[in-house]
Write a protein that holds these residues in place. Structure first.
Motif, PDB file in Angstrom:
ATOM      1  N   GLU A 349      38.174  47.040 -34.823  1.00 21.66           N
ATOM      2  CA  GLU A 349      38.273  47.939 -35.978  1.00 21.66           C
ATOM      3  C   GLU A 349      37.211  49.040 -35.923  1.00 21.66           C
ATOM      4  N   LYS A 350      35.980  48.618 -35.665  1.00 17.32           N
ATOM      5  CA  LYS A 350      34.869  49.568 -35.719  1.00 17.32           C
ATOM      6  C   LYS A 350      35.021  50.717 -34.721  1.00 17.32           C
ATOM      7  N   TYR A 351      35.431  50.386 -33.500  1.00 18.11           N
ATOM      8  CA  TYR A 351      35.479  51.424 -32.471  1.00 18.11           C
ATOM      9  C   TYR A 351      36.894  51.966 -32.236  1.00 18.11           C
ATOM     10  N   GLY A 352      37.882  51.273 -32.777  1.00 16.03           N
ATOM     11  CA  GLY A 352      39.262  51.726 -32.556  1.00 16.03           C
ATOM     12  C   GLY A 352      39.769  51.408 -31.164  1.00 16.03           C
ATOM     13  N   VAL A 353      39.578  50.177 -30.755  1.00 14.28           N
ATOM     14  CA  VAL A 353      40.049  49.753 -29.428  1.00 14.28           C
ATOM     15  C   VAL A 353      41.572  49.903 -29.373  1.00 14.28           C
ATOM     16  N   THR A 354      42.071  50.465 -28.271  1.00 12.88           N
ATOM     17  CA  THR A 354      43.526  50.663 -28.170  1.00 12.88           C
ATOM     18  C   THR A 354      44.201  49.649 -27.246  1.00 12.88           C
ATOM     19  N   LYS A 355      43.485  49.214 -26.202  1.00 14.31           N
ATOM     20  CA  LYS A 355      44.054  48.262 -25.252  1.00 14.31           C
ATOM     21  C   LYS A 355      43.071  47.113 -25.121  1.00 14.31           C
ATOM     22  N   PHE A 356      43.551  45.904 -25.270  1.00 15.82           N
ATOM     23  CA  PHE A 356      42.662  44.746 -25.342  1.00 15.82           C
ATOM     24  C   PHE A 356      43.163  43.664 -24.402  1.00 15.82           C
ATOM     25  N   TYR A 357      42.261  43.178 -23.551  1.00 15.27           N
ATOM     26  CA  TYR A 357      42.655  42.273 -22.457  1.00 15.27           C
ATOM     27  C   TYR A 357      41.745  41.057 -22.480  1.00 15.27           C
ATOM     28  N   THR A 358      42.317  39.878 -22.680  1.00 17.35           N
ATOM     29  CA  THR A 358      41.472  38.681 -22.736  1.00 17.35           C
ATOM     30  C   THR A 358      42.172  37.484 -22.092  1.00 17.35           C
ATOM     31  N   ALA A 359      41.601  36.296 -22.294  1.00 14.59           N
ATOM     32  CA  ALA A 359      42.100  35.098 -21.616  1.00 14.59           C
ATOM     33  C   ALA A 359      42.720  34.119 -22.620  1.00 14.59           C
ATOM     34  N   PRO A 360      43.717  33.352 -22.185  1.00 10.84           N
ATOM     35  CA  PRO A 360      44.360  32.380 -23.080  1.00 10.84           C
ATOM     36  C   PRO A 360      43.373  31.405 -23.730  1.00 10.84           C
ATOM     37  N   THR A 361      42.339  31.004 -22.995  1.00 14.40           N
ATOM     38  CA  THR A 361      41.389  30.043 -23.548  1.00 14.40           C
ATOM     39  C   THR A 361      40.687  30.628 -24.782  1.00 14.40           C
ATOM     40  N   ALA A 362      40.407  31.921 -24.746  1.00 18.37           N
ATOM     41  CA  ALA A 362      39.766  32.572 -25.899  1.00 18.37           C
ATOM     42  C   ALA A 362      40.732  32.619 -27.075  1.00 18.37           C
ATOM     43  N   ILE A 363      41.977  32.927 -26.781  1.00 17.43           N
ATOM     44  CA  ILE A 363      43.001  32.969 -27.843  1.00 17.43           C
ATOM     45  C   ILE A 363      43.125  31.584 -28.485  1.00 17.43           C
ATOM     46  N   ARG A 364      43.222  30.565 -27.641  1.00 15.41           N
ATOM     47  CA  ARG A 364      43.376  29.211 -28.192  1.00 15.41           C
ATOM     48  C   ARG A 364      42.175  28.820 -29.035  1.00 15.41           C
ATOM     49  N   HIS A 365      41.009  29.228 -28.586  1.00 13.85           N
ATOM     50  CA  HIS A 365      39.790  28.934 -29.330  1.00 13.85           C
ATOM     51  C   HIS A 365      39.829  29.628 -30.697  1.00 13.85           C
ATOM     52  N   LEU A 366      40.193  30.898 -30.716  1.00 21.55           N
ATOM     53  CA  LEU A 366      40.199  31.649 -31.971  1.00 21.55           C
ATOM     54  C   LEU A 366      41.311  31.201 -32.922  1.00 21.55           C
ATOM     55  N   MET A 367      42.401  30.724 -32.328  1.00 23.38           N
ATOM     56  CA  MET A 367      43.522  30.208 -33.122  1.00 23.38           C
ATOM     57  C   MET A 367      43.105  29.069 -34.050  1.00 23.38           C
ATOM     58  N   ARG A 368      42.152  28.320 -33.584  1.00 23.77           N
ATOM     59  CA  ARG A 368      41.695  27.158 -34.363  1.00 23.77           C
ATOM     60  C   ARG A 368      41.186  27.563 -35.739  1.00 23.77           C
ATOM     61  N   PHE A 369      40.707  28.790 -35.842  1.00 27.37           N
ATOM     62  CA  PHE A 369      40.156  29.244 -37.112  1.00 27.37           C
ATOM     63  C   PHE A 369      41.231  29.878 -38.002  1.00 27.37           C
ATOM     64  N   GLY A 370      42.473  29.800 -37.544  1.00 26.95           N
ATOM     65  CA  GLY A 370      43.580  30.295 -38.352  1.00 26.95           C
ATOM     66  C   GLY A 370      43.711  31.808 -38.290  1.00 26.95           C
TER      67      GLY A 370
END
Ligand code: WT7
Length: 634
Positions: A349-370
Motif C-alpha cells: 500500500e505504502k509504495y504502490g507495488v504493482t507486481k509481487f512475487y513470493t513463495a507458497p510457504t509464505a502464503i500458507r504462513h500468512l493464511m493462518r492469520f486469516g
C-alpha cells in the motif's frame, strides 16, 4: 523409482485472463508466442538484440559439444553495464533503481545514477584489493543495498560472485567459501530479524578461521552495532572506508558471453553442495526476457520479489532481471509476519507495488492469520502476483487470489531452478490459469515428461520432468565438478536430455503439474536441503553413530526433517540430547534445516551395498506399502 502422484491434479477450476492486462501486455497471444519460440535461434537472438553488446555474436547457439552448450558465441558484453550504465543516458537516470525497506520501517532509495556511482566506487575498490577478472568474491550479507552494489561491482569488473545466504551457518559457510576459493569476503555486522539483530560478523569470524583462501574481509556497518575499527583484524576493513575516495567512474570489463558470471551453491542428493555456474550473455537474455514476459514489466512498475538474494530467485529476479529492464526493485529486509502479519501488505500500500512475487510457504504462513490483514490495506496497485519455490496448493492459490489479488490479478506460478537460472514453465498474463499448475513451458522451452526408458508417459501419468532443448540461462557446469554435472543432469536418463530432478504430470490441455522432487532433496519452506547434508551434520555430533533423514509433510513449510538416529554406545536419547542435537544441526547448517522429530532406532534399512533406503523409511512413516524391497539387506 517414481512416487505415485495420482492423488494430485484433481483441481478442475480454470481462471480466464484479465482482459485489461492482456490489452497492454507485451505478449498478447500465447499460442503465437509459443509458436515463435520453436525457432530457438531466431527467438533468442531477437531478445538478445535488445541489449548493448560490445561485439555481436557469430552464432546464437553452438551445440557441437553437448551438453556443453554455448550461447551467443564470441559475443562481448557486460551485464552490469546493461543493468545500470545503460540507463543513465536515458530518462531513467533519476528513477529509483533500488528501493530498500526494512522491518523498522527505514527506507533507502538509490536512483540509477546513484547506483551507477556506487557500483563504480566498489568496482574500483575491489580492483585495488587485487581482484581481477575470473577471481571469486563471496558475500555473506543481509538484504541490503551494499549486497546489490557489491554483486554489480563484481560483474562490472568480471569477478565471479558467490553469495552465501545469510541464514546459513558456520558449516555450510565454510564449505561454500572453500569450494569457490573466494579471495574476498564481504559481510556485515548484522541483520535485522523479527526485532532482533543477528550477529553475522560473529558467524563469519568463526567460519573464516577455516577459510584459508580469504585475503580480505570487507565489513558493512549495516545495523550500526558497536564494532570499532580497533575490533578489526589486519585483513578486515569497513565497506565505507574501502570505497572512500574511490573514483565513481569505472570502465566495464568486456566479457565474453560465455565468461563465468557467478557460482551459487545448492543442495543435491549426495555429498557436498553443488556449485552451479552461470555465465554472462545467455543468463542476461534469459532472465530479462522471462521477467518482462511473465510479469509483463512496463515503465512505472514497482516490482517486489520477496526472495532472498542468497538464492537464485534473488539473483535473477531481485537484482539482474529488474535492473536489466530498468524497473524499480524493492528490496525488503525482514520477515513476513513482523512486526505483524500485515507488514507486506502495508508495504504494498505504502509504495504502490504493482507486481509481487513470493513463495507458497509464505502464503500458507500468512493464511493462518486469516483475511484480516490483507483487508486492512489498499492493495489495488497490484496487477500481477507470482509464486515460486514449490508447488502451490490450490487452497493457498485461492487465498492469495481472493485476498491479495481481489480476484483481478492473475497468479504466475513459475517453475524453475537454480540450474535453469530463469523461469521455464510458467503462464503469461494472457494464459488461462489452473490453481496448482505452472501451466506450460515458456516460449523457447521444450519440456516433457518421460519414464526411465526415455519414453513419453501418457497424459495424466507421473514421470520425470526433462528439458529437451538448451535455453540461454542454463547453467554451464558444476564448479570444478564436471563429472557430477554430467552424471546427475545429463546421463541419468536416456536421450541426452536435461533431467530436472522433479516428477510431474501433464493434463489434456498440456498443462504441467509438478509433484515434487524425485531425488533425496527436501523442499523446506521452498529451500532445497539435501538429506545427506543433514545426515552428515548429525553424524558429526559425538553421540551419533548413523543417521537417516526424510521429509515429513508440514502444512506451512511444505516439508520438515524427520531424523532416524543410531546412537553411539553409552548415549541415551533424552530431552537434553535432543535439544543439543537440534542446536548442533542448526550450528552446522543454519535455520534452513527445520527439524521436526528425532527418533532413536537400532537399525536403518539399507541395501546390500550399504546405501540407506530412505524410501522405506518414508513409506513406513506414512503407512504406505513398502514397495520393492528386493534390494533391502534385511
Ligand atoms: C526446485 C528448484 C526456482 C527458484 C527457487 C527454488 C521446486 C520451484 C516450483 C513451482 C513446483 C517448484 C522444484 C524445483 N520448484 N518452483 N513453481 N512449482 N515446484 O530454486 O532451490 O533451485 O529449487 O524447486 O522441485 O526442482 P531451487
Amino acid at each position: 523409482m517414481l512416487r505415485d502422484t495420482s492423488v494430485l491434479m484433481d483441481e478442475k477450476r480454470v481462471f480466464k485472463p484479465n482482459y485489461q492486462l492482456v490489452e497492454d501486455a507485451h505478449v498478447k497471444n500465447w499460442e503465437a508466442e509459443l509458436e515463435k519460440g520453436k525457432d530457438l535461434e531466431k527467438y533468442w537472438s531477437e531478445k538478445a538484440e535488445q541489449f548493448e553488446w560490445f561485439e555481436k555474436w557469430d552464432k546464437v547457439l553452438d551445440e557441437s559439444n553437448k551438453p556443453f552448450y554455448k550461447w551467443f558465441v564470441n559475443g562481448k558484453i557486460n551485464l552490469a553495464y546493461n543493468a545500470v550504465d545503460r540507463w543513465i543516458s536515458t530518462d531513467k537516470r533519476n528513477q529509483v533503481a533500488i528501493l530498500y525497506v526494512n522491518e523498522r520501517g527505514e527506507e533507502k532509495k538509490l536512483t540509477y545514477y546513484e547506483l551507477y556511482r556506487e557500483v563504480n566506487k566498489m568496482a574500483n575498490a575491489l580492483k585495488n584489493l587485487g581482484i581481477k577478472k575470473g577471481d571469486t568474491v563471496s558475500t555473506y550479507l543481509p538484504m541490503c543495498p551494499e549486497l546489490l552494489i557489491s554483486l554489480l561491482a563484481c560483474t562490472k569488473i568480471g569477478a565471479i560472485h558467490s553469495v552465501v545466504y545469510s541464514g546459513l551457518s558456520v558449516g555450510a559457510f565454510v564449505e561454500r567459501m572453500n569450494d569457490a576459493r573466494a579471495k574476498v569476503l564481504i559481510t556485515a555486522d548484522g541483520t535485522y530479524r523479527r526485532g532482533k539483530i543477528i550477529d553475522l560478523k560473529k558467524i563469519a569470524d568463526e567460519a573464516i578461521l577455516q577459510c584459508p583462501t580469504i585475503e580480505t574481509i570487507v565489513v558493512v556497518n549495516h545495523t550500526g552495532q558497536a564494532i570499532e575499527i580497533s575490533d578489526l583484524s589486519g585483513r578486515e576493513i569497513f565497506y565505507e572506508r574501502l570505497i572512500e575516495g574511490e573514483s565513481d567512474e569505472c570502465a566495464p570489463e568486456k566479457m565474453d558471453a560465455e565468461d563465468p558470471l557467478f557460482i551459487l551453491y545448492t543442495s543435491g542428493s549426495t555429498g557436498k553442495p553443488k556449485g552451479v555456474l552461470h555465465t554472462t550473455g545467455g543468463y542476461m537474455v534469459g532472465v530479462a526476457t522471462t521477467l518482462r514476459n511473465v510479469f509483463d514489466v512496463h515503465n512505472g512498475d514497482l516490482w517486489w520479489c520477496t526472495g532472498d538474494i542468497g538464492w537464485i530467485t534473488g539473483h535473477s529476479y531481485v537484482i539482474y532481471g529488474p535492473l536489466l529492464l530498468g524497473t524499480t526493485t524493492l528490496v525488503y529486509e525482514g520477515a513476513p509476519d513482523y512486526p505483524d502479519p500485515g507488514i507486506w501488505w502495508r508495504i504494498v500500500e505504502k509504495y504502490g507495488v504493482t507486481k509481487f512475487y513470493t513463495a507458497p510457504t509464505a502464503i500458507r504462513h500468512l493464511m493462518r492469520f486469516g483475511n484480516k490483514y490483507p483487508n486492512i490495506y489498499n492493495l489495488s496497485s497490484l496487477k500481477i502476483l507470482g509464486s515460486v519455490g514449490e508447488p502451490i496448493n490450490p487452497e493457498a492459490w485461492m487465498w492469495y487470489y481472493k485476498n491479495v489479488g481481489k480476484e483481478k490479478t492473475p497468479i504466475m506460478d513459475t517453475w524453475w531452478q537454480t540450474e535453469t537460472g530463469m523461469h521455464m514453465i510458467a503462464p503469461l498474463p494472457v494464459a488461462p490459469l489452473k490453481p496448482g499448475s505452472a501451466t506450460r513451458p515458456l516460449p523457447g522451452i521444450d519440456a516433457e515428461i518421460i519414464d526411465e526408458n526415455g519414453n513419453q508417459v501418457p497424459l495424466g501419468k507421473g514421470g520425470y520432468l526433462i528439458i529437451k532443448k538448451p535455453w540461454p540461462a542454463m547453467f554451464r557446469t558444476l564448479y570444478e565438478d564436471e563429472e557430477r554435472f554430467l552424471d546427475v543432469y545429463w546421463k541419468s536418463l536416456p536421450g541426452g536430455v536435461y533431467r530436472a530432478g522433479d516428477v510431474a504430470r501433464k493434463d489434456e490441455d498440456g498443462y504441467l503439474w509438478i509433484q515434487g522432487r524425485s531425488d533425496d532433496v527436501l523442499k523446506i519452506a521452498g529451500h532445497r536441503v539435501g538429506t545427506s547434508e543433514v545426515e552428515s551434520a548429525f553424524v558429526a555430533h559425538s553421540a551419533v553413530a548413523e543417521a537417516a533423514v526424510i521429509g515429513k509433510s508440514d502444512p506451512i513449510k511444505g516439508q520438515v526433517i524427520k531424523a532416524f538416529l543410531i546412537l553411539k554406545e553409552g548415549y541415551k536419547m533424552n530431552t537434553a540430547l535432543i535439544e543439543d542435537l537440534k542446536k548442533h544441526v542448526r550450528y552446522e547448517l543454519g535455520p534452513v534445516a527445520v527439524l521436526g522429530e528425532i527418533e532413536q532406532v537400532e537399525k536403518l534399512p539399507k541395501t546390500r551395498s550399504g546405501k540407506i533406503m530412505r524410501r522405506i523409511l518414508r513409506a513406513q512413516e506414512e503407512g504406505d506399502d513398502l514397495g520393492d524391497t528386493s534390494t533391502l539387506e534385511e
